[in-house]
Design a protein around this motif. Structure first.
Motif, short mmCIF file in Angstrom:
data_model
loop_
_atom_site.label_atom_id
_atom_site.label_comp_id
_atom_site.label_asym_id
_atom_site.label_seq_id
_atom_site.Cartn_x
_atom_site.Cartn_y
_atom_site.Cartn_z
N SER A 131 -4.99 7.36 -5.33
CA SER A 131 -5.74 7.63 -3.99
C SER A 131 -6.17 6.66 -3.10
O SER A 131 -5.83 5.36 -3.76
CB SER A 131 -7.03 8.50 -4.47
OG SER A 131 -7.82 7.44 -5.25
N ASP A 132 -6.73 6.74 -1.94
CA ASP A 132 -7.24 5.89 -1.01
C ASP A 132 -8.07 4.56 -1.75
O ASP A 132 -8.11 3.83 -1.69
CB ASP A 132 -7.96 6.50 0.30
CG ASP A 132 -6.81 6.78 1.22
OD1 ASP A 132 -5.55 6.75 0.85
OD2 ASP A 132 -7.07 7.20 2.24
N LYS A 188 0.69 4.17 -2.90
CA LYS A 188 0.44 5.52 -2.33
C LYS A 188 1.69 6.63 -2.95
O LYS A 188 1.32 7.47 -3.37
CB LYS A 188 0.55 5.66 -0.89
CG LYS A 188 0.16 6.62 -0.15
CD LYS A 188 -1.45 6.73 -0.62
CE LYS A 188 -2.31 7.72 0.65
NZ LYS A 188 -3.65 8.11 0.15
N ASP A 189 2.61 5.86 -2.99
CA ASP A 189 3.95 6.47 -3.57
C ASP A 189 3.68 6.95 -5.25
O ASP A 189 4.52 7.83 -5.52
CB ASP A 189 5.27 5.76 -3.29
CG ASP A 189 6.49 6.51 -3.33
OD1 ASP A 189 6.64 7.66 -2.62
OD2 ASP A 189 7.38 6.56 -4.05
N VAL A 198 0.92 -1.34 -0.01
CA VAL A 198 0.01 0.08 0.11
C VAL A 198 0.91 1.44 0.03
O VAL A 198 0.54 2.36 -0.55
CB VAL A 198 -0.94 0.07 1.21
CG1 VAL A 198 -1.61 1.37 1.53
CG2 VAL A 198 -1.92 -1.14 1.06
N VAL A 251 -0.53 3.76 6.74
CA VAL A 251 0.31 4.40 5.41
C VAL A 251 -0.09 5.94 5.45
O VAL A 251 0.97 6.80 5.15
CB VAL A 251 0.02 3.76 4.15
CG1 VAL A 251 0.57 4.44 2.95
CG2 VAL A 251 0.51 2.19 4.18
N ASN A 252 -1.07 6.24 5.70
CA ASN A 252 -1.46 7.71 5.77
C ASN A 252 -1.13 8.73 6.73
O ASN A 252 -0.75 9.95 6.64
CB ASN A 252 -2.99 7.98 5.55
CG ASN A 252 -3.62 7.68 4.16
OD1 ASN A 252 -2.79 7.65 2.94
ND2 ASN A 252 -4.89 7.17 4.12
N ARG A 266 7.79 6.81 4.15
CA ARG A 266 7.29 6.03 3.06
C ARG A 266 8.09 5.64 2.16
O ARG A 266 8.22 4.40 1.95
CB ARG A 266 5.90 6.76 2.41
CG ARG A 266 5.07 5.83 1.65
CD ARG A 266 3.84 6.74 1.10
NE ARG A 266 4.36 7.52 0.02
CZ ARG A 266 3.87 8.88 0.33
NH1 ARG A 266 3.01 9.27 1.58
NH2 ARG A 266 4.12 9.92 -0.48
N ASP A 292 6.31 11.66 3.29
CA ASP A 292 7.07 11.12 2.23
C ASP A 292 8.46 10.56 2.71
O ASP A 292 8.76 9.44 2.02
CB ASP A 292 7.38 12.16 1.22
CG ASP A 292 6.24 13.13 0.46
OD1 ASP A 292 5.00 12.07 0.80
OD2 ASP A 292 6.30 13.94 -0.06
N LEU A 324 -4.42 1.28 5.37
CA LEU A 324 -4.41 2.68 4.74
C LEU A 324 -4.25 3.86 5.73
O LEU A 324 -3.45 4.74 5.63
CB LEU A 324 -5.90 2.82 4.09
CG LEU A 324 -5.91 2.41 2.58
CD1 LEU A 324 -7.49 2.40 2.15
CD2 LEU A 324 -5.18 3.14 1.65
N ILE A 378 -6.61 2.70 -4.23
CA ILE A 378 -5.80 1.69 -3.98
C ILE A 378 -6.74 0.49 -3.30
O ILE A 378 -6.70 -0.69 -3.64
CB ILE A 378 -5.08 2.39 -2.56
CG1 ILE A 378 -3.74 2.97 -3.19
CG2 ILE A 378 -4.60 0.99 -1.78
CD1 ILE A 378 -3.09 3.71 -1.87
#
Length: 198
Positions: free
Chosen positions: A33-34, A28-29, A24, A66-67, A74, A71, A63, A37
């Protein structure tokens, strides 16, 4: 994020899930978007779960984790070693789950501070008993929910290497990469570094 998280039992459906967490983070990288994903994970069964229901139960937690990463963190999950990724996943679990964070802080960190490396079932039982006395929300959970959470907590300790193995009751201090520690301190999250035993 200074808002106090509510106590929650969502970890019953999410556990450590490092493989999924890393996937995930990668999506995201790539700028997804969520919603994109969610769609991709389910449609392509990216986590390769036998049941879609277990995949859908764990995904919201993944999610959320990860959110909460910036950066830098991640990128570390994606590009650095498995150990670095696991430490960041542990941080993300603590950051998104108040009850688990308090467990690490009040039980594990306290043991490390006194050089007590013994972890027994009674430590976990006592923790949940105290929390149920302090919180009406937790007091209302079923015995099955509490049992499942205890299993998940032990599994997370095993998956991170904080618990030596399933049979032993011996705790290990995590060796956390300097760049993670430094970064977490810079962004004001030193308390998570301390909770991991540093």
């Amino acid at each position: 994020m200074t808002t106090e998280l509510d106590y929650s039992s969502v970890l019953t459906g999410a556990a450590f899930m490092f493989y999924e967490f890393k996937q995930v983070a990668t999506l995201k990288d790539q700028g997804l978007s969520d919603e994109e994903i969610r769609k991709k994970v389910v449609e392509e069964n990216l986590f390769q779960h036998a049941k879609i229901s277990s995949l859908q139960r764990g995904l919201p937690s993944i999610l959320r984790r990860v959110n909460v990463l910036d950066d830098v963190l991640r990128k570390m999950v994606i590009e650095e070693s498995v150990e670095v990724g696991k430490a960041i996943n542990l941080y993300a679990i603590m950051k998104t789950d108040r009850l688990f964070f308090e467990f690490i802080k009040e039980v594990i960190q306290e043991k490390f501070q006194t050089n007590n490396y013994s972890f027994e079932k009674k430590d976990l039982n006592m923790y949940f008993t105290v929390k149920a006395e302090e919180s009406k929300n937790i007091a209302e959970w079923t015995e099955a929910t509490v049992q499942k959470l205890k299993q998940v907590y032990i599994k997370i300790l095993l998956d991170t290497g904080m618990l030596k193995d399933k049979k032993s009751d011996e705790l290990n201090r995590l060796i956390i990469d300097e760049q993670i520690k430094e970064h977490l301190r810079q962004i004001g999250d030193a308390k998570y570094v301390q909770a991991m035993g540093e």
